[in-house]
Write an enzyme that holds these catalytic residues in place. Structure first.
Site, PDB file in Angstrom:
ATOM      1  N   LYS A   1       0.810  -1.226   0.000  1.00 42.54           N
ATOM      2  CA  LYS A   1       0.000   0.000   0.000  1.00 42.54           C
ATOM      3  C   LYS A   1       0.846   1.280   0.000  1.00 42.54           C
ATOM      4  CE  LYS A   1      -4.088  -2.052   0.217  1.00 42.54           C
ATOM      5  NZ  LYS A   1      -5.114  -1.908  -0.812  1.00 42.54           N
TER       6      LYS A   1
ATOM      7  N   GLU B   1      -9.914   5.708   3.342  1.00 40.60           N
ATOM      8  CA  GLU B   1     -10.726   4.600   3.841  1.00 40.60           C
ATOM      9  C   GLU B   1      -9.789   3.422   4.052  1.00 40.60           C
ATOM     10  OE1 GLU B   1     -10.132   5.007   0.630  1.00 40.60           O
ATOM     11  OE2 GLU B   1      -9.443   2.958   0.278  1.00 40.60           O
TER      12      GLU B   1
ATOM     13  N   SER C   1       1.603  -9.655  -1.191  1.00 32.92           N
ATOM     14  CA  SER C   1       1.246  -8.236  -1.044  1.00 32.92           C
ATOM     15  C   SER C   1       1.489  -7.695   0.353  1.00 32.92           C
ATOM     16  CB  SER C   1      -0.222  -8.037  -1.438  1.00 32.92           C
ATOM     17  OG  SER C   1      -1.056  -8.881  -0.673  1.00 32.92           O
TER      18      SER C   1
HETATM   19  C1  LIG Z   1      -1.831  -7.071   2.361  1.00 32.05           C
HETATM   20  C2  LIG Z   1      -2.965  -6.726   1.463  1.00 32.05           C
HETATM   21  N1  LIG Z   1      -3.037  -7.318   0.251  1.00 32.05           N
HETATM   22  C3  LIG Z   1      -4.046  -7.055  -0.606  1.00 32.05           C
HETATM   23  C4  LIG Z   1      -5.061  -6.172  -0.265  1.00 32.05           C
HETATM   24  C5  LIG Z   1      -6.177  -5.949  -1.242  1.00 32.05           C
HETATM   25  O1  LIG Z   1      -6.077  -4.745  -1.905  1.00 32.05           O
HETATM   26  P1  LIG Z   1      -5.721  -4.650  -3.447  1.00 32.05           P
HETATM   27  O2  LIG Z   1      -6.589  -5.633  -4.150  1.00 32.05           O
HETATM   28  O3  LIG Z   1      -6.033  -3.246  -3.776  1.00 32.05           O
HETATM   29  O4  LIG Z   1      -4.275  -4.977  -3.603  1.00 32.05           O
HETATM   30  C6  LIG Z   1      -5.024  -5.511   0.980  1.00 32.05           C
HETATM   31  C7  LIG Z   1      -6.067  -4.553   1.352  1.00 32.05           C
HETATM   32  O5  LIG Z   1      -6.164  -4.094   2.454  1.00 32.05           O
HETATM   33  C8  LIG Z   1      -3.945  -5.804   1.856  1.00 32.05           C
HETATM   34  O6  LIG Z   1      -3.848  -5.230   3.070  1.00 32.05           O
END
Ligand SMILES: Cc1ncc(COP(=O)(O)O)c(C=O)c1O
Length: 398
Positions: A85, A107, A373
Site C-alpha cells: 500500500k 478509507e 502483497s
Molecule cells: C496485504 C494486502 N493485500 C491485498 C489487499 C487488497 O487490496 P488490493 O486488491 O487493492 O491490492 C489488501 C487490502 O487491504 C492488503 O492489506
C-alpha cells in the site's frame, strides 16, 4: 479511440456535481506532475531510502520442490509498513502536497492502507483522518493502534455491514464536503476517474521491478504471475508491465465460505456490471441491483467491487480470475509459514492457496511469480483463534 477514464465500457466518473471539480483538478495536477523530473526524483527518494524498494524477488526452494515448478515471491511484505500500500500512499501524499492540500483522508479495510496513509502523512507532514468500518476496527485492532500511534485520527463507521464499502461511502462524503483543502487518498484501483489510473501507475513499480529481477535470475519472463484481488491494486501493479507479454496472469478473489450470495467477496466471479463508489465495474448485487453483502476471512478482500480495469481484462480474457476459499486460505497461511518461514497476510494467502490448488497445471520448468502483497502480523490473532477453535472441535470429537 478509448475514452479517457474508461477501460472498455468500465470506469468513468459517476459522482455528485460537488465532486466533479475536485476530480478535474486532481486529473490535471496528476497529468502535469507525473512526468516531471523533480516529482519522480522526490518519489524515488522516498520509495528507495524510506520505504525499502526495491523489494526482493525470492526464489522459494521448498515450495518449488513441493509444487513441482519454480516459485518466486515478490516481497511487498518487506516494504516499510508491511504491505504494497505504501507505493501508492507515498505517491499520492507527495502529489497532494504539490497540489497545496492541507490534509489527507482515507478509507481502510484491513487497516494496511490506513497505516500506509498514516506513514505517508507523517513523513510528508500532512494530518491524516481514516474511515474504517467498526467490524474491521475490531478484527484489525493492531492496525488501529499503529495508525493512532503515527498521529492519524481513526473514525469507526457503524453503517451497513461496518466494513470497507461503508468506510468508502463515508470517505467519499467527507471528500465532497472538504475537497478544497483535502485530498482523498484512495487505497485501490477503484473509485471515479482518475483514481484507478493514478493508483495503477504508482503500484506498477511492483511489475516493473519483477520483470527486471526475473530476467536477471532466469533469463526469461515468468510463465504465470498470480496476485490476490480486493479492489485489485497489487494485482494490477504486478500485471500491468506484463500485459503485452506472453505471460499468464491470474487474479485471485475471496471465495469466502462458499459460492452462495453473501458468503464471498468474489466480484468478478459472482458479480455483474453496476455503479459503486463513482465507477462502473463488476459488483456483487442482489436481484434488485442493490449492493450485496460480502464475506471474507481477510478484511482487505471483503469488498463487493473490483477496479474497472480488471473488469475489462476479465471480459477480454487477458487476465483469468480464480477464487480461494477461507479454509484453503488458512491452510496456505500455515503452509507458507512452515515451508518458507514467511507469514503471509491473509489477503496474500489467497494467491498462495491458488498456486497450491493448481500445482498439477505446472511443469517442472515453469516459472511462477506470486505477489506477496503483505505480511501476516496483523492476522495472527484471527488465525490463532481459528486454530484454537479447531483444537477444541478435535478434542470434542475424541
Ligand atoms: C496485504 C494486502 N493485500 C491485498 C489487499 C487488497 O487490496 P488490493 O486488491 O487493492 O491490492 C489488501 C487490502 O487491504 C492488503 O492489506
Amino acid at each position: 479511440m478509448a475514452k479517457a477514464g474508461y477501460y472498455g465500457s468500465y470506469g468513468g466518473r459517476f459522482v455528485p456535481e460537488t465532486l466533479m471539480e475536485a476530480l478535474y483538478e486532481l486529473e490535471k495536477s496528476y497529468q502535469a506532475i507525473c512526468g516531471e523530473e523533480s516529482f519522480r526524483r522526490e518519489l524515488d527518494f522516498y520509495l528507495k531510502e524510506y520505504a525499502g524498494r526495491e523489494t526482493p524477488l525470492t526464489f522459494c526452494r521448498n515450495m518449488s520442490e513441493d509444487l513441482g515448478c519454480r516459485i518466486y515471491l515478490k516481497r511487498e511484505d518487506l516494504m516499510h509498513g508491511g504491505a504494497h500500500k505504501l507505493n501508492n500512499t507515498l505517491g499520492q501524499a507527495i502529489l497532494a502536497k504539490h497540489m497545496g492540500k492541507k490534509r489527507l483522508i482515507a478509507e481502510t479495510g484491513a487497516g494496511q492502507h490506513g497505516v500506509a496513509t498514516a506513514i505517508a502523512g507523517a513523513v510528508t507532514g500532512l494530518p491524516v483522518e481514516v474511515y474504517m468500518g467498526s467490524t474491521d476496527c475490531e478484527r484489525q485492532k493492531l492496525n488501529v493502534f499503529r495508525m493512532e500511534l503515527m498521529g492519524a485520527k481513526v473514525h469507526p463507521v457503524e453503517s451497513g455491514t461496518a466494513t470497507l464499502k461503508d468506510a468508502t461511502n463515508e470517505a467519499l462524503r467527507e471528500y465532497a464536503a472538504s475537497s478544497a483543502d483535502t485530498h482523498y487518498l484512495i487505497g485501490s484501483v477503484v473509485g471515479p476517474h482518475p483514481f484507478p489510473e493514478i493508483v495503477r501507475d504508482f503500484q506498477s513499480v511492483i511489475g516493473t521491478e519483477t520483470k527486471e529481477q526475473i530476467l536477471k535470475a532466469e533469463g526469461r519472463l515468468p510463465d504465470e504471475a498470480i496476485a490476490c484481488v480486493g479492489g485489485g491494486s497489487n494485482a494490477i501493479g504486478l500485471f500491468h508491465p506484463f500485459l503485452k507479454n506472453d505471460v499468464r496472469l491470474t487474479g485471485v478473489e475471496a471465495g469466502g465460505r462458499g459460492d452462495a450470495p453473501g458468503d464471498n467477496g468474489a466480484s468478478v466471479r459472482f458479480g455483474r456490471p453496476g455503479v459503486l463508489h463513482g465507477a462502473l465495474s463488476y459488483l456483487i448485487q442482489d436481484e434488485c441491483g442493490q449492493i450485496g453483502t460480502t464475506h471474507s476471512i481477510s478484511a482487505g478482500l471483503d469488498y463487493p467491487g473490483v477496479g474497472p480495469e480488471h473488469s475489462m481484462l476479465n471480459d477480454s480474457g487477458r487476465v483469468s480470475y480464480g477464487i480461494a476459499y477461507d479454509d484453503e486460505v488458512i491452510n496456505a497461511f500455515r503452509y507458507l509459514s512452515v515451508k518458507e518461514g514467511i507469514i503471509p497476510a491473509l489477503e496474500s494467502a489467497h494467491a498462495i492457496a491458488y498456486a497450491i490448488n493448481n500445482a498439477d497445471r505446472f511443469d517442472r520448468d515453469d516459472i511462477v511469480v506470486i505477489c506477496l502483497s503483505g505480511r501476516g502480523d496483523k492476522d495472527v490473532a484471527t488465525v490463532s483463534s481459528i486454530m484454537a477453535d479447531e483444537k477444541t472441535e478435535a478434542l470434542k470429537e475424541r
